[in-house]
Design an enzyme around this catalytic site. Structure first.
Site, PDB file in Angstrom:
ATOM      1  N   TYR A 436      40.149  38.026  41.408  1.00  0.00           N
ATOM      2  CA  TYR A 436      40.439  37.206  40.231  1.00  0.00           C
ATOM      3  C   TYR A 436      39.584  35.951  40.167  1.00  0.00           C
ATOM      4  O   TYR A 436      38.889  35.600  41.103  1.00  0.00           O
ATOM      5  CB  TYR A 436      41.922  36.904  40.099  1.00  0.00           C
ATOM      6  CG  TYR A 436      42.641  36.136  41.195  1.00  0.00           C
ATOM      7  CD1 TYR A 436      42.003  35.293  42.083  1.00  0.00           C
ATOM      8  CD2 TYR A 436      44.022  36.254  41.307  1.00  0.00           C
ATOM      9  CE1 TYR A 436      42.698  34.599  43.036  1.00  0.00           C
ATOM     10  CE2 TYR A 436      44.739  35.556  42.258  1.00  0.00           C
ATOM     11  CZ  TYR A 436      44.076  34.731  43.112  1.00  0.00           C
ATOM     12  OH  TYR A 436      44.788  34.031  44.063  1.00  0.00           O
ATOM     13  N   GLU A 437      39.643  35.303  39.001  1.00  0.00           N
ATOM     14  CA  GLU A 437      38.777  34.149  38.670  1.00  0.00           C
ATOM     15  C   GLU A 437      37.296  34.499  38.787  1.00  0.00           C
ATOM     16  O   GLU A 437      36.470  33.681  39.187  1.00  0.00           O
ATOM     17  CB  GLU A 437      39.115  32.939  39.554  1.00  0.00           C
ATOM     18  CG  GLU A 437      40.530  32.446  39.416  1.00  0.00           C
ATOM     19  CD  GLU A 437      40.913  32.118  37.979  1.00  0.00           C
ATOM     20  OE1 GLU A 437      40.011  31.844  37.166  1.00  0.00           O
ATOM     21  OE2 GLU A 437      42.116  32.156  37.666  1.00  0.00           O
ATOM     22  N   GLY A 438      36.964  35.727  38.418  1.00  0.00           N
ATOM     23  CA  GLY A 438      35.592  36.209  38.531  1.00  0.00           C
ATOM     24  C   GLY A 438      35.405  36.897  39.862  1.00  0.00           C
ATOM     25  O   GLY A 438      35.523  36.269  40.917  1.00  0.00           O
TER      26      GLY A 438
END
Length: 585
Positions: A436-438
């Protein structure tokens, strides 16, 4: 065993390694935040995390969140822990006093969230986006929106989400379809669906502030057509907005955090920032979130190490090669902590924790320099550091959290594979941080393709020269780091030249390049740690990790460097072959 913060380790990095107190006190908002005050905050934070947050971690995993008819019940103990979190003023630690915060340095908030993640990752997901939502609204929200929502978010009275991902789009935000239709009263009506929304619905706060990426009518296709809209769960007067949680995901880990599928049915919202500039506003939130995810990785690895180290200091098995007979105390077997294979695992993970902490806390300090330093050149340098180093930390720290926690599980043997010791939960929880978050692959591409190559590596070179200038070439360890910094600078030039012949190459070697950057910076961090050790006791405590870093971690530098250089050489050879005349022509 529950996780217990060790403030003395963090004070050493802040004070002795990074010399943080005078650097912070030189910034106007922190003129009175001296070393004593920082120490007091950390002691209180450590006590709060150990007593109020850590005890509910196991229930968070084993009981988890429950979904029923659009509502989510969090695990036992979470509501009480969150209320204590708010009552203690912890959500607003670094928020401005005029917004209801305490106005303390970002690095203290960073340490707090590292500890929270280590103690109870599922719980920490709830307030984890408050700092980013606060910054986004403070910088891009209208006066009316700031007056209505900013203090509620800063204080943690209301929690916030970041609604980006859609089922058909994933990380490709240019494909977002959620729509926002302007109304005569200045509001918009938002319609669409979002997935993987952490904390999209819960019972911790009466209201949830959703920051939703969407499109206005007539907006161009792709990322340039995206706008950002604030959509609250509850409207003024207590009316429920048309925001619905359709289900929560059944996940590999993070059972204490509800990951929601959300639906917006002409929900009322208000534009944040300018139309078509949604990503610019959202990136304030996303970049802050990425540093916090790096801190999650450090905290989870520390939690795994604590469990493994404690177990290794109690469990006896066989005779350890090279162990002193006097240490056995008449026992038939030696502590597994004395076995070289186990010592290597423990010291290696400790080396990662302390080196990564040094870099993460330096980044947190740079955030405050970027925001508050009176010197524009200092602000520019700080912005450059944060832009280049944040993706490195997010990817490398989360990678090590998962793989290092798995190594720590190995210390337990068969006991690590069963639930009662808690180490397998950390392995499961840590895995999502790489996604997550890239995803970590996206972080690597962001670093090399979007940040290093466009200026020919000048920005990265400037960062590396700044690190070089903090070192003393007369010290052997420092001279070695300076040599690696020079190799990394030249590597950027090598990739840039090869990319002219093969534009795909940077995408292929981005992961390896990011690892070279992280290992170089870790070498710098450990050189600073070694130089800062003032006492024999401190030096002895870090002797094992220091050796492990040089022996078991740093050699990866040469391997990754070689991978990238060979890829570039292969491009050059292919390019030369293509230019040469065909034999006999």
């Amino acid at each position: 065993m529950d996780y217990r913060p060790r403030p003395e380790d963090h004070r050493f990095i802040l004070n002795a390694v990074l010399d943080a107190p005078p650097k912070l006190s030189a910034l106007a908002p922190f003129a009175e935040v001296d070393e004593a005050l920082q120490g007091q905050v950390l002691e209180e934070a450590a006590r709060f995390v150990a007593e109020a947050v850590a005890p509910s971690n196991r229930d968070g995993d084993e009981i988890g969140c429950r979904f029923s008819q659009g509502e989510v019940a969090t695990p036992p103990g979470f509501r009480e822990a969150y209320q204590a979190f708010v009552d203690g003023g912890w959500p607003g630690l670094s928020a401005a006093p005029q917004d209801g915060g305490q106005g303390l340095p970002t690095v203290l908030e960073a340490i707090l969230y590292e500890w929270l993640s280590a103690a109870n990752h599922g719980f920490t997901m709830a307030p984890g986006l408050l700092h980013g939502a606060y910054a986004c609204l403070k910088h891009h929200g209208s006066d009316e929106l700031r007056a209505r929502y900013l203090s509620k978010i800063a204080s943690g009275e209301w929690l916030a989400t970041m609604c980006l991902t859609e089922a058909h789009a994933g990380s490709d935000l240019g494909q977002v379809r959620t729509r926002a239709v302007p109304q005569a009263d200045g509001s918009v009506r938002v319609s669409g669906g979002k997935i993987f929304i952490s904390g999209g619905e819960h019972d911790l706060t009466p209201n949830i502030v959703h920051l939703v990426l969407c499109r206005l009518p007539g907006a161009p296709a792709g990322p340039k057509g995206l706008s950002l809209v604030l959509v609250p769960k509850q409207l003024e007067g207590g009316t429920r907005n048309a925001v619905h949680c359709e289900r929560i995901e059944e996940k590999m880990g993070l059972h204490g955090s509800p990951t929601c599928v959300m639906r917006f049915d002409e929900a009322t919202g208000w534009l944040v920032g300018e139309p078509g500039r949604g990503l610019a506003a959202m990136f304030v939130m996303m970049n802050a979130a990425r540093l916090h995810v790096a801190l999650q990785g450090i905290g989870l690895l520390d939690a795994a190490w604590q469990k493994a180290d404690a177990y290794a200091m109690e469990r006896r098995q066989m005779r350890a090669p090279g162990a002193a007979p006097a240490s056995r105390g008449g026992e038939a077997a030696d502590l597994i902590a004395e076995h070289p294979a186990i010592r290597r695992i423990l010291d290696t993970q400790r080396a990662w924790v302390e080196g990564a902490r040094t870099l993460a806390y330096r980044s947190a300090l740079m955030l405050d320099v970027a925001a508050h330093d009176a010197d524009p050149k200092a602000r520019e340098r700080a912005h450059r550091w944060c832009s280049l180093v944040t993706p490195v930390l997010k990817a490398a720290c989360t990678h090590q959290a998962f793989h290092g926690a798995s190594e720590c599980l190995q210390v337990f043997g068969g006991h690590g594979y069963v639930r009662e010791w808690g180490i397998e939960q950390i392995v499961r929880d840590a895995r999502v941080t790489m996604i997550y978050e890239g995803t970590n692959e996206i972080q690597a591409i962001d670093l090399l393709v979007r940040k290093v190559l466009p200026d020919g590596g000048a920005g990265m070179s400037a960062v590396l020269l700044e690190l070089r200038d903090t070192l003393d070439a007369s010290r052997e360890a420092d001279a070695d780091v300076q040599r690696r910094l020079a190799q990394l600078r030249y590597l950027g030039t090598t990739i840039a030249m090869a990319a002219h012949a093969n534009p795909v190459l940077p995408y292929e070697v981005a992961d390896d390049y990011l690892r070279v950057v992280m290992l170089t910076m870790m070498a710098w961090a450990w050189a600073r740690i070694d130089a800062a050790e003032a006492s024999e006791a401190g030096r002895a405590a870090r002797a094992g990790p220091a050796v492990a870093f040089r022996r078991w971690v740093l050699p990866e530098f040469d391997m990754r460097l070689g991978i990238v250089k060979r890829a570039c050489e292969g491009v050059a050879m292919s390019h030369d072959a293509a230019k040469s005349p065909v034999a006999g022509s």
